[in-house]
Write a protein that holds these residues in place. Structure first.
Motif, PDB file in Angstrom:
ATOM      1  N   LEU A   8       0.806  -1.216   0.000  1.00 58.06           N
ATOM      2  CA  LEU A   8       0.000   0.000   0.000  1.00 58.06           C
ATOM      3  C   LEU A   8       0.845   1.275   0.000  1.00 58.06           C
ATOM      4  N   ILE A   9       1.841   1.341   0.833  1.00 60.74           N
ATOM      5  CA  ILE A   9       2.619   2.581   0.973  1.00 60.74           C
ATOM      6  C   ILE A   9       3.376   2.950  -0.305  1.00 60.74           C
ATOM      7  N   PRO A  10       4.241   2.072  -0.849  1.00 61.53           N
ATOM      8  CA  PRO A  10       4.963   2.492  -2.062  1.00 61.53           C
ATOM      9  C   PRO A  10       4.050   2.683  -3.285  1.00 61.53           C
ATOM     10  N   ILE A  11       3.025   1.865  -3.410  1.00 57.41           N
ATOM     11  CA  ILE A  11       2.119   2.005  -4.555  1.00 57.41           C
ATOM     12  C   ILE A  11       1.323   3.298  -4.440  1.00 57.41           C
ATOM     13  N   SER A  12       0.862   3.605  -3.239  1.00 57.34           N
ATOM     14  CA  SER A  12       0.124   4.859  -3.025  1.00 57.34           C
ATOM     15  C   SER A  12       0.981   6.063  -3.389  1.00 57.34           C
ATOM     16  N   ILE A  13       2.225   6.046  -2.966  1.00 56.13           N
ATOM     17  CA  ILE A  13       3.141   7.144  -3.277  1.00 56.13           C
ATOM     18  C   ILE A  13       3.343   7.257  -4.785  1.00 56.13           C
ATOM     19  N   ALA A  14       3.561   6.124  -5.448  1.00 55.54           N
ATOM     20  CA  ALA A  14       3.790   6.127  -6.899  1.00 55.54           C
ATOM     21  C   ALA A  14       2.577   6.672  -7.655  1.00 55.54           C
ATOM     22  N   ILE A  15       1.383   6.242  -7.273  1.00 53.50           N
ATOM     23  CA  ILE A  15       0.163   6.705  -7.936  1.00 53.50           C
ATOM     24  C   ILE A  15      -0.002   8.211  -7.728  1.00 53.50           C
ATOM     25  N   LYS A  16       0.199   8.668  -6.496  1.00 56.25           N
ATOM     26  CA  LYS A  16       0.049  10.095  -6.186  1.00 56.25           C
ATOM     27  C   LYS A  16       1.085  10.944  -6.920  1.00 56.25           C
ATOM     28  N   ILE A  17       2.326  10.481  -6.988  1.00 53.87           N
ATOM     29  CA  ILE A  17       3.373  11.235  -7.677  1.00 53.87           C
ATOM     30  C   ILE A  17       3.048  11.368  -9.162  1.00 53.87           C
ATOM     31  N   GLU A  18       2.528  10.298  -9.758  1.00 54.94           N
ATOM     32  CA  GLU A  18       2.280  10.332 -11.205  1.00 54.94           C
ATOM     33  C   GLU A  18       1.216  11.339 -11.608  1.00 54.94           C
ATOM     34  N   ASP A  19       0.048  11.338 -10.933  1.00 57.91           N
ATOM     35  CA  ASP A  19      -0.996  12.259 -11.405  1.00 57.91           C
ATOM     36  C   ASP A  19      -1.873  12.847 -10.298  1.00 57.91           C
ATOM     37  N   ARG A  20      -1.487  12.654  -9.066  1.00 57.51           N
ATOM     38  CA  ARG A  20      -2.167  13.244  -7.906  1.00 57.51           C
ATOM     39  C   ARG A  20      -3.611  12.779  -7.707  1.00 57.51           C
ATOM     40  N   GLY A  21      -4.056  11.797  -8.496  1.00 53.74           N
ATOM     41  CA  GLY A  21      -5.433  11.319  -8.383  1.00 53.74           C
ATOM     42  C   GLY A  21      -5.604  10.343  -7.232  1.00 53.74           C
ATOM     43  N   PRO A  22      -6.807   9.788  -7.087  1.00 57.29           N
ATOM     44  CA  PRO A  22      -7.074   8.828  -6.012  1.00 57.29           C
ATOM     45  C   PRO A  22      -6.228   7.560  -6.158  1.00 57.29           C
ATOM     46  N   ILE A  23      -5.958   6.927  -5.058  1.00 56.71           N
ATOM     47  CA  ILE A  23      -5.147   5.701  -5.034  1.00 56.71           C
ATOM     48  C   ILE A  23      -5.982   4.499  -5.468  1.00 56.71           C
ATOM     49  N   PHE A  24      -7.220   4.471  -5.035  1.00 58.04           N
ATOM     50  CA  PHE A  24      -8.087   3.326  -5.298  1.00 58.04           C
ATOM     51  C   PHE A  24      -9.142   3.635  -6.346  1.00 58.04           C
ATOM     52  N   TYR A  25      -9.556   2.588  -7.032  1.00 58.97           N
ATOM     53  CA  TYR A  25     -10.696   2.635  -7.929  1.00 58.97           C
ATOM     54  C   TYR A  25     -11.738   1.717  -7.312  1.00 58.97           C
ATOM     55  N   GLY A  26     -12.956   2.179  -7.238  1.00 57.00           N
ATOM     56  CA  GLY A  26     -14.047   1.346  -6.746  1.00 57.00           C
ATOM     57  C   GLY A  26     -15.131   1.264  -7.803  1.00 57.00           C
ATOM     58  N   GLY A  27     -15.357   0.080  -8.319  1.00 55.77           N
ATOM     59  CA  GLY A  27     -16.366  -0.114  -9.351  1.00 55.77           C
ATOM     60  C   GLY A  27     -17.469  -1.036  -8.868  1.00 55.77           C
ATOM     61  N   THR A  28     -18.690  -0.756  -9.249  1.00 53.78           N
ATOM     62  CA  THR A  28     -19.812  -1.601  -8.862  1.00 53.78           C
ATOM     63  C   THR A  28     -19.750  -2.911  -9.638  1.00 53.78           C
ATOM     64  N   ARG A  29     -19.873  -4.018  -8.926  1.00 48.25           N
ATOM     65  CA  ARG A  29     -19.843  -5.348  -9.519  1.00 48.25           C
ATOM     66  C   ARG A  29     -20.981  -6.178  -8.946  1.00 48.25           C
ATOM     67  N   VAL A  30     -21.253  -7.298  -9.612  1.00 46.17           N
ATOM     68  CA  VAL A  30     -22.298  -8.226  -9.174  1.00 46.17           C
ATOM     69  C   VAL A  30     -21.620  -9.456  -8.591  1.00 46.17           C
TER      70      VAL A  30
END
Length: 187
Positions: A8-30
């Motif tokens: 979580l920590i290194p991936i969160s940092i990498a995602i934030k550094i790249e485009d400052r957007g949210p770390i997680f994606y939440g999609g509705t599924r069945v």
């Protein structure tokens, strides 16, 4: 959970550094019995990326998909983007092994011979991911998921788990639309 927290920590940092957007994606599924839930993933696409689908309703994905971020490409190719689904397991919406959860808008397109996939909890990995990944159509995936739901066993789950590891390491069946470019403004 320790594995998840270490990632979580290194991936969160990498995602934030790249485009400052949210770390997680939440999609509705069945999931099981047609119950809808929010499935979590590490975000691998640009913020507000358009939803592009193939003719069979499956998600368009290609090695040249400009919607995918640089970090996202690595996360997808290693399947690390799926790790937050551990949260879904803890909530009881998913299990480690099972059919992949479907998109709610495609539920009405299920044929009678596909619907039994909803008898079991969806999984982070499953029969179709382990053996076919993205190499077969949505219909074929749902049929194989239904077969799995009707043949669940501990031995089958063990085989699926080991095959998943091999499939990810070999990067087998990673892209459905490899080399095919689509207009990302298409909805």
């Amino acid at each position: 959970m320790p594995f998840f927290l270490l990632l979580l920590i290194p991936i969160s940092i990498a995602i934030k550094i790249e485009d400052r957007g949210p770390i997680f994606y939440g999609g509705t599924r069945v999931g099981k019995d047609g119950k809808e839930f929010i499935m979590y993933k590490f975000r691998s696409m640009t913020v507000n990326a358009p939803d592009i689908r193939n003719e069979d309703g499956s998600t368009y994905n290609s090695s040249i998909d400009t919607r995918v971020t640089r970090v996202g490409r690595i996360l997808r190719e290693t399947s690390i983007d799926e790790v937050p689904q551990i949260i879904n397991m803890l909530k009881g919406d998913m299990s480690l092994i099972g059919p992949r959860p479907g998109l709610p808008d495609l539920l009405s397109s299920y044929s009678q011979d596909e619907i039994s996939k909803l008898r079991v909890r969806p999984g982070i990995t499953g029969y179709t991911q382990a053996y076919y990944r993205n190499d077969i159509t949505n219909r074929e995936k749902r049929l194989k998921d239904a077969w799995y739901a009707n043949n669940v066993s501990l031995w089958l789950d063990v085989k699926i788990l080991f095959m998943t590891i091999l499939t990810v390491l070999k990067r087998k069946g990673l892209y459905t639309n490899d080399g095919i470019s689509k207009d990302i403004n298409q909805k």
